[in-house]
Write an enzyme that holds these catalytic residues in place. Structure first.
Site, PDB file in Angstrom:
ATOM      1  CG  HIS A 318      50.549  42.658  44.644  1.00 31.75           C
ATOM      2  ND1 HIS A 318      51.821  42.151  44.486  1.00 31.75           N
ATOM      3  CD2 HIS A 318      50.372  42.839  45.968  1.00 31.75           C
ATOM      4  CE1 HIS A 318      52.395  42.035  45.675  1.00 31.75           C
ATOM      5  NE2 HIS A 318      51.536  42.446  46.592  1.00 31.75           N
ATOM      6  CD  GLU A 356      51.378  41.806  50.051  1.00 25.59           C
ATOM      7  OE1 GLU A 356      50.534  42.697  50.256  1.00 25.59           O
ATOM      8  OE2 GLU A 356      52.436  42.017  49.456  1.00 25.59           O
TER       9      GLU A 356
END
Length: 403
Positions: A318, A356
């Site tokens: 991330h 994601e």
């Protein structure tokens, strides 16, 4: 997913090095190289004269297409290059210096996956040691059409996977286990995680480096700056102030949704520190803080639960870039690529690094365009609809922009 959404739009941009170039290694030593008439001269440790050089061989040609795979009528050959000492008489050159020279070579020959190189045995007093180093680390191998053991094929992907990298110069700065303790990856031992969205067995994870430790460092040639990732330390007032400022900005909050008081941020970072499957880090350019990232083992992450099929050593990342001055295509690509690079380096058993992001974020098309990864599908988390990106090891080291 919209039928018009492209699952792959990545085009690798080739980097063209200047004729004279100086860059910094992670141990803060510098390497200078010059190129003229196809020859590359390598200056190390501030030397005024070159230590090593790569020169075109006058006649030797070697096959570079895969032996035993490509039919002979399709075989590709390339002129060989000689790697030799730049001294006037045979000399001993350390394997550390050979690796540094290979760094200059692969930055200048980014378009090649394989290069035929002849190690000049007469040029080095320790030629057999250098040959063993090159072939036993996997940096190079002796092909079937070689006329002697010093005719080699050098592999770009092997170099970027850290093959033969001296510990002091390696892009990973705090390896676990450290090579001084063990030369093998962290051993397999079954562990278990039970949480709100996770219920799985997985390998026991290695301890994380201490907060404040630099975990990755690499010179980014396209920008001329050193990029570092440092394990975030919530007790470091500068780390914490930067992190809270970024999370509380309206722009970052659109994607991360972690806006809140200091107590919330301290708890978040404390949870991350206590959780063996995830590690947060400060992103910095030449020491100036730019953003925050995370890398995780996805088998025991909600990603593993809602996507499924992920391997024991697959990882995820991330990223947020908090400082406006450090936004932009080239910096974003460099940071994203480096995060994936760090994941693949820290365990050779990692086959896939996933992402994601929320499906409606404007960053999604950029992740398609700037990284050699596959847009697999959209899927549902309890808190968001996400896009599943998968970046495979072989594809990364073949096509990633590591320059």
């Amino acid at each position: 997913m919209s039928s018009s959404t492209k699952t792959s739009g990545y085009v690798r941009e080739e980097y063209v090095a200047p004729l004279e170039q100086t860059f910094t290694l992670p141990d803060k030593s510098t390497v200078r190289s010059t190129e003229s008439d196809g020859s590359i001269h390598v200056f190390l440790s501030g030397s005024e004269t070159p230590v090593l050089r790569f020169t075109p061989h006058p006649s030797r040609i070697l096959r570079t297409s895969p032996h035993g795979i490509v039919n002979n009528n399709r075989a590709v050959t390339s002129p060989a290059v000689t790697l030799e000492s730049a001294a006037s008489s045979p000399t001993e050159v350390s394997t550390d210096d050979i690796w540094s020279a290979l760094y200059t070579l692969w930055i200048r020959r980014t378009e090649n996956e394989v290069l035929p190189i002849i190690l000049s045995s007469a040029s080095f007093t320790n030629a057999s040691t250098i040959l063993t180093y090159l072939t036993h680390t996997g940096l190079a191998f002796c092909p079937p059409d070689a006329q002697n053991e010093f005719e080699l094929l050098f592999i770009r992907a092997a170099f970027w996977q850290g093959a033969g990298a001296p510990v002091s110069k390696h892009w990973l700065r705090t390896m676990v286990p450290h090579p001084s303790i063990s030369s093998f990856p962290f051993p397999f031992h079954t562990s278990f995680t039970r949480g709100e969205h996770v219920l799985t067995t997985h390998p026991l994870r290695p301890p994380k480096p201490a907060p404040g430790s630099v975990i990755y460092s690499r010179y980014i040639f396209t920008l001329g700056e050193q990029l570092t990732f440092t394990h975030i330390d919530a007790n470091n007032s500068e780390h914490f102030a930067a992190y809270t400022k970024w999370q509380n900005s309206e722009r970052v909050n659109v994607g991360w949704r972690e806006k809140g008081p200091d107590e919330k941020h301290r708890q978040y970072l404390a949870d991350r520190l206590a959780d063996p499957h995830i590690m947060g880090f400060i992103v910095a350019w030449n020491g100036e803080f730019a953003g925050y990232g995370e890398m995780s083992w996805v088998k025991e992450d909600p990603m593993g639960t809602y996507v499924g099929g992920l391997g024991d050593y697959d990882q995820g990342t991330h990223l947020l870039i908090g400082e406006e001055k450090f936004r932009g295509r080239h910096r974003f690509t460099a940071v994203m690529t480096s995060m994936k690079h760090a994941c693949f380096l820290r365990d050779p058993r990692t086959e896939v690094v996933v992402g994601e992001p929320r499906a409606d974020l404007p960053i999604v098309p950029r992740l398609v365009a700037y990284l050699p990864q596959e847009l697999n599908r959209e899927f549902e988390f309890p808190h968001k609809r996400a896009v599943y990106f998968a970046l495979r090891r072989e594809r990364f080291f073949q096509a990633a922009m590591l320059n």
